[in-house]
Scaffold this motif. Structure first.
Motif, PDB file in Angstrom:
ATOM      1  N   VAL A 117      67.494 -14.637 -49.196  1.00  0.00           N
ATOM      2  CA  VAL A 117      67.339 -15.268 -47.879  1.00  0.00           C
ATOM      3  C   VAL A 117      66.494 -16.532 -47.987  1.00  0.00           C
ATOM      4  O   VAL A 117      66.757 -17.528 -47.305  1.00  0.00           O
ATOM      5  CB  VAL A 117      66.704 -14.284 -46.877  1.00  0.00           C
ATOM      6  CG1 VAL A 117      66.300 -14.997 -45.587  1.00  0.00           C
ATOM      7  CG2 VAL A 117      67.683 -13.156 -46.551  1.00  0.00           C
ATOM      8  N   VAL A 118      65.505 -16.521 -48.873  1.00  0.00           N
ATOM      9  CA  VAL A 118      64.629 -17.683 -49.050  1.00  0.00           C
ATOM     10  C   VAL A 118      65.258 -18.715 -49.981  1.00  0.00           C
ATOM     11  O   VAL A 118      65.233 -19.912 -49.694  1.00  0.00           O
ATOM     12  CB  VAL A 118      63.250 -17.240 -49.580  1.00  0.00           C
ATOM     13  CG1 VAL A 118      62.352 -18.452 -49.846  1.00  0.00           C
ATOM     14  CG2 VAL A 118      62.571 -16.299 -48.581  1.00  0.00           C
ATOM     15  N   LEU A 124      62.604 -22.106 -45.928  1.00  0.00           N
ATOM     16  CA  LEU A 124      61.798 -20.907 -45.694  1.00  0.00           C
ATOM     17  C   LEU A 124      60.698 -20.725 -46.728  1.00  0.00           C
ATOM     18  O   LEU A 124      59.846 -19.845 -46.569  1.00  0.00           O
ATOM     19  CB  LEU A 124      62.693 -19.661 -45.680  1.00  0.00           C
ATOM     20  CG  LEU A 124      63.573 -19.471 -44.447  1.00  0.00           C
ATOM     21  CD1 LEU A 124      64.509 -18.288 -44.642  1.00  0.00           C
ATOM     22  CD2 LEU A 124      62.713 -19.268 -43.200  1.00  0.00           C
ATOM     23  N   LEU A 125      60.703 -21.524 -47.788  1.00  0.00           N
ATOM     24  CA  LEU A 125      59.693 -21.344 -48.833  1.00  0.00           C
ATOM     25  C   LEU A 125      58.272 -21.552 -48.302  1.00  0.00           C
ATOM     26  O   LEU A 125      57.376 -20.753 -48.629  1.00  0.00           O
ATOM     27  CB  LEU A 125      59.979 -22.271 -50.007  1.00  0.00           C
ATOM     28  CG  LEU A 125      59.112 -22.068 -51.248  1.00  0.00           C
ATOM     29  CD1 LEU A 125      59.186 -20.636 -51.754  1.00  0.00           C
ATOM     30  CD2 LEU A 125      59.525 -23.049 -52.349  1.00  0.00           C
ATOM     31  N   PRO A 126      58.002 -22.578 -47.473  1.00  0.00           N
ATOM     32  CA  PRO A 126      56.647 -22.682 -46.910  1.00  0.00           C
ATOM     33  C   PRO A 126      56.255 -21.460 -46.092  1.00  0.00           C
ATOM     34  O   PRO A 126      55.093 -21.055 -46.100  1.00  0.00           O
ATOM     35  CB  PRO A 126      56.728 -23.948 -46.044  1.00  0.00           C
ATOM     36  CG  PRO A 126      57.832 -24.755 -46.637  1.00  0.00           C
ATOM     37  CD  PRO A 126      58.831 -23.737 -47.106  1.00  0.00           C
ATOM     38  N   ALA A 151      61.474  -8.391 -41.847  1.00  0.00           N
ATOM     39  CA  ALA A 151      61.606  -9.795 -41.444  1.00  0.00           C
ATOM     40  C   ALA A 151      62.804 -10.440 -42.119  1.00  0.00           C
ATOM     41  O   ALA A 151      63.566 -11.184 -41.477  1.00  0.00           O
ATOM     42  CB  ALA A 151      60.320 -10.550 -41.782  1.00  0.00           C
ATOM     43  N   LEU A 152      63.009 -10.163 -43.399  1.00  0.00           N
ATOM     44  CA  LEU A 152      64.139 -10.744 -44.125  1.00  0.00           C
ATOM     45  C   LEU A 152      65.464 -10.201 -43.603  1.00  0.00           C
ATOM     46  O   LEU A 152      66.466 -10.928 -43.549  1.00  0.00           O
ATOM     47  CB  LEU A 152      63.994 -10.473 -45.621  1.00  0.00           C
ATOM     48  CG  LEU A 152      62.832 -11.211 -46.297  1.00  0.00           C
ATOM     49  CD1 LEU A 152      62.546 -10.611 -47.663  1.00  0.00           C
ATOM     50  CD2 LEU A 152      63.135 -12.710 -46.424  1.00  0.00           C
ATOM     51  N   THR A 153      65.482  -8.943 -43.217  1.00  0.00           N
ATOM     52  CA  THR A 153      66.694  -8.359 -42.620  1.00  0.00           C
ATOM     53  C   THR A 153      67.065  -9.109 -41.347  1.00  0.00           C
ATOM     54  O   THR A 153      68.244  -9.433 -41.111  1.00  0.00           O
ATOM     55  CB  THR A 153      66.464  -6.870 -42.304  1.00  0.00           C
ATOM     56  OG1 THR A 153      66.265  -6.160 -43.528  1.00  0.00           O
ATOM     57  CG2 THR A 153      67.650  -6.272 -41.566  1.00  0.00           C
ATOM     58  N   ALA A 335      72.741 -27.496 -43.338  1.00  0.00           N
ATOM     59  CA  ALA A 335      73.789 -27.190 -44.316  1.00  0.00           C
ATOM     60  C   ALA A 335      73.478 -25.908 -45.066  1.00  0.00           C
ATOM     61  O   ALA A 335      74.348 -25.037 -45.238  1.00  0.00           O
ATOM     62  CB  ALA A 335      73.940 -28.354 -45.293  1.00  0.00           C
ATOM     63  N   ALA A 336      72.226 -25.766 -45.518  1.00  0.00           N
ATOM     64  CA  ALA A 336      71.845 -24.551 -46.234  1.00  0.00           C
ATOM     65  C   ALA A 336      72.003 -23.330 -45.338  1.00  0.00           C
ATOM     66  O   ALA A 336      72.447 -22.263 -45.790  1.00  0.00           O
ATOM     67  CB  ALA A 336      70.406 -24.673 -46.737  1.00  0.00           C
ATOM     68  N   HIS A 337      71.635 -23.482 -44.073  1.00  0.00           N
ATOM     69  CA  HIS A 337      71.741 -22.375 -43.114  1.00  0.00           C
ATOM     70  C   HIS A 337      73.194 -21.973 -42.906  1.00  0.00           C
ATOM     71  O   HIS A 337      73.531 -20.780 -42.939  1.00  0.00           O
ATOM     72  CB  HIS A 337      71.112 -22.813 -41.799  1.00  0.00           C
ATOM     73  CG  HIS A 337      71.040 -21.739 -40.763  1.00  0.00           C
ATOM     74  ND1 HIS A 337      70.315 -20.585 -40.926  1.00  0.00           N
ATOM     75  CD2 HIS A 337      71.624 -21.648 -39.535  1.00  0.00           C
ATOM     76  CE1 HIS A 337      70.441 -19.825 -39.847  1.00  0.00           C
ATOM     77  NE2 HIS A 337      71.229 -20.446 -38.989  1.00  0.00           N
TER      78      HIS A 337
END
Length: 411
Positions: A117-118, A124-126, A151-153, A335-337
Motif C-alpha cells: 500500500v505504501v 504515503l511514505l511520509p 489502517a492499511l486495510t 497516477a500512483a493512486h
C-alpha cells in the motif's frame, strides 16, 4: 537438599546479596563484582561469615564474584549463579531482550515502509515515517502492528464507493464504529489521506467529514460521477443502452455511483480503455473523433468512488486500462493512486515522455511537492531537476495520435 526444601543460603539476612547478584547476572553483561547495600547489621554479619572476612563490611559492600564463587563452592558446591537462581528464580537476559525488542521494532517499521500500500503510493511514505516517530502504542509491537494493519486495510480499500462511514468500516474492519470520529484508527487513516492529497491533517469535525468525502465516503450515491466517452457495453439494461446511445451520438456521459451499482444488464467491453486525468483531454478526443471516439474514462483529478468502481468493473471484464495524467507532483500521486486502485498501466507517463514534453513546453508552472513514481524511478528526479510541470493538455496531440492509431487498429 530434597525437592521443595529451602536452599542453605536462603536466609533473610543474605537476601540483598542474592537479589542484587540475580539482577546483575540477568543484565546479560559480564559481571566481575557487585555492590550490595545498604546492609543491616545482621546482613553485614552474614556476609562476613559467608566470605570468611576478618571484619564486618560497610553498609555498602563490593563483593568479587570470584570470591563469592569460592565461598559457595566450599560451603555447598556449585557456584553463586546457581545459588541466585535457586533462591530468586531463573536468570533473565535483559541485554538480549533489549536487542530482541529493538529488532522487533525495526522489523515493524521496515514492514510498514515496505508494505505494498505504501510502495505503490510513495506519497504515503511520509505518513509511514510519522507513524514511526509516534512510536509504539502502549509499548506493544504486536498491538501497533494490528493498528497499522487495520489502517492499511482501509487505505487499500479507498476510495470507497460512496458508502457511509459505518457501512464501510463494518465491511472492511468488521466493526461499524472502528472509524468513528475520535478513534485512534480514524485519525491515522485521515493523516494518510492528507499525505496523499498533500494537505494538512483535518483538525475539525467539518474538515474530517470533507476529508472522508475525498476518498469516496459519503451518504449518497448521486453526487459522485464518472465521466466517459466511447463506451459501448452490451446488455439491455438502462445504463448499457444509455452509454451506447451517447457514444453513437459522439457525446460524453456521466455515470453516477447509483447507476454503476444497479445498472441492470451491463456487459462492459474487454478491450483497451484509455484513462485521462483532465476533462479537457476527453473533450478534445470527442471533437477529434466524434462517434468514432475510442473508449475513454476521465478521473477529473482525484478519482471519486464512481470512477474507481467503473475502472475496477472494466478491469474485471479483462479490459486493459491505460492511464495518463499531469506531469507534476499531484499528477504523479494521482497516477500512483489510480494504478494501485485499479491495476491501470502508465500511458506516456515515463521520464522519457516527460523530458520530451518539457523540451517542447519548458515554461510550465512549478511542479509542487514531488513524490516517487513507482512505475519509473527516473520520472520524479527528472521533474525535480527541470522544476517545471507539463500539464496533460500540453501533450494532447501525442495522446490523440495514440488514440487515432488505436482506433484504426480496431476491427
Amino acid at each position: 537438599m530434597t525437592q521443595g526444601s529451602r536452599h542453605a543460603f536462603d536466609r533473610l539476612e543474605l537476601a540483598p546479596l542474592w537479589q542484587e547478584l540475580h539482577a546483575r547476572l540477568s543484565s546479560g553483561h559480564t559481571v566481575a563484582r557487585i555492590t550490595v547495600g545498604p546492609l543491616s547489621p545482621a546482613s553485614r554479619e552474614a556476609l562476613a561469615d559467608l566470605l570468611g572476612l576478618d571484619r564486618l563490611p560497610g553498609t555498602r559492600a563490593t563483593v568479587s564474584l570470584t570470591r563469592l564463587d569460592e565461598a559457595v563452592r566450599e560451603a555447598v558446591g556449585g557456584n553463586a549463579r546457581a545459588v541466585a537462581e535457586a533462591i530468586v528464580g531463573p536468570l533473565g537476559n535483559r541485554a538480549a531482550e533489549r536487542d530482541s525488542d529493538r529488532a522487533a521494532r525495526e522489523s515493524l517499521w521496515d514492514w510498514l515502509e515496505g508494505h505494498p500500500v505504501v510502495t505503490t503510493q510513495p506519497a504515503l511514505l511520509p505518513w509511514a515515517r510519522s507513524m514511526r516517530r509516534a512510536g509504539l502504542i502502549r509499548g506493544s509491537v504486536q498491538g501497533t502492528r494490528r493498528h497499522l494493519s487495520h489502517a492499511l486495510t482501509v487505505l487499500a480499500a479507498l476510495p470507497a464507493q460512496g458508502d457511509p462511514l459505518p457501512v464501510f468500516a463494518a465491511e472492511h474492519l468488521g466493526d461499524a464504529h472502528a472509524l468513528d470520529d475520535g478513534r485512534r484508527l480514524s485519525g491515522a487513516v485521515l493523516r494518510a489521506v492528507a499525505a496523499l492529497h498533500d494537505t494538512e491533517p483535518p483538525t475539525t469535525a467539518a474538515r474530517r467529514r470533507a476529508a472522508w468525502g475525498l476518498v469516496g465516503i459519503a451518504d449518497d450515491a448521486l453526487s459522485t460521477t464518472a465521466l466517459t466517452a466511447g463506451l459501448r457495453p452490451a446488455g439491455t439494461g438502462a445504463v448499457a443502452r444509455a452509454l451506447t446511445a451517447y457514444a453513437d451520438a459522439g457525446h460524453a456521459a456521466h455515470l453516477t455511483l447509483a447507476q454503476l451499482r444497479d445498472p441492470g444488464e451491463l456487459r462492459l467491453p474487454s478491450g483497451d480503455v484509455h484513462v485521462t486525468e483532465n476533462p479537457s483531454v476527453l473533450a478534445l478526443a470527442l471533437r477529434e473523433f466524434g462517434a468514432a471516439c475510442p473508449a475513454l474514462v476521465c478521473t477529473s483529478g482525484w478519482p471519486g468512488g464512481a470512477v474507481v468502481l467503473l475502472l475496477r468493473q472494466l478491469a474485471a471484464t479483462g479490459a486493459s486500462l491505460h492511464y495518463h495524467g499531469d506531469f507534476d507532483g499531484e499528477g504523479l500521486r494521482i497516477a500512483a493512486h489510480v494504478m494501485a486502485a485499479t491495476g491501470a498501466r502508465p500511458w506516456r507517463m515515463s521520464a522519457r515522455d516527460y523530458e520530451s514534453a518539457h523540451a517542447r513546453t519548458p515554461t510550465g508552472p512549478p511542479p509542487g511537492r514531488v513524490t516517487d513514481a513507482p512505475w519509473d524511478a527516473r520520472l520524479a528526479p527528472a521533474l525535480v531537476e527541470q522544476g517545471a510541470a507539463v500539464l496533460e493538455e500540453h501533450v494532447a496531440d501525442a495522446l490523440m495520435g495514440d488514440l487515432a492509431r488505436h482506433r484504426c487498429m480496431q476491427p
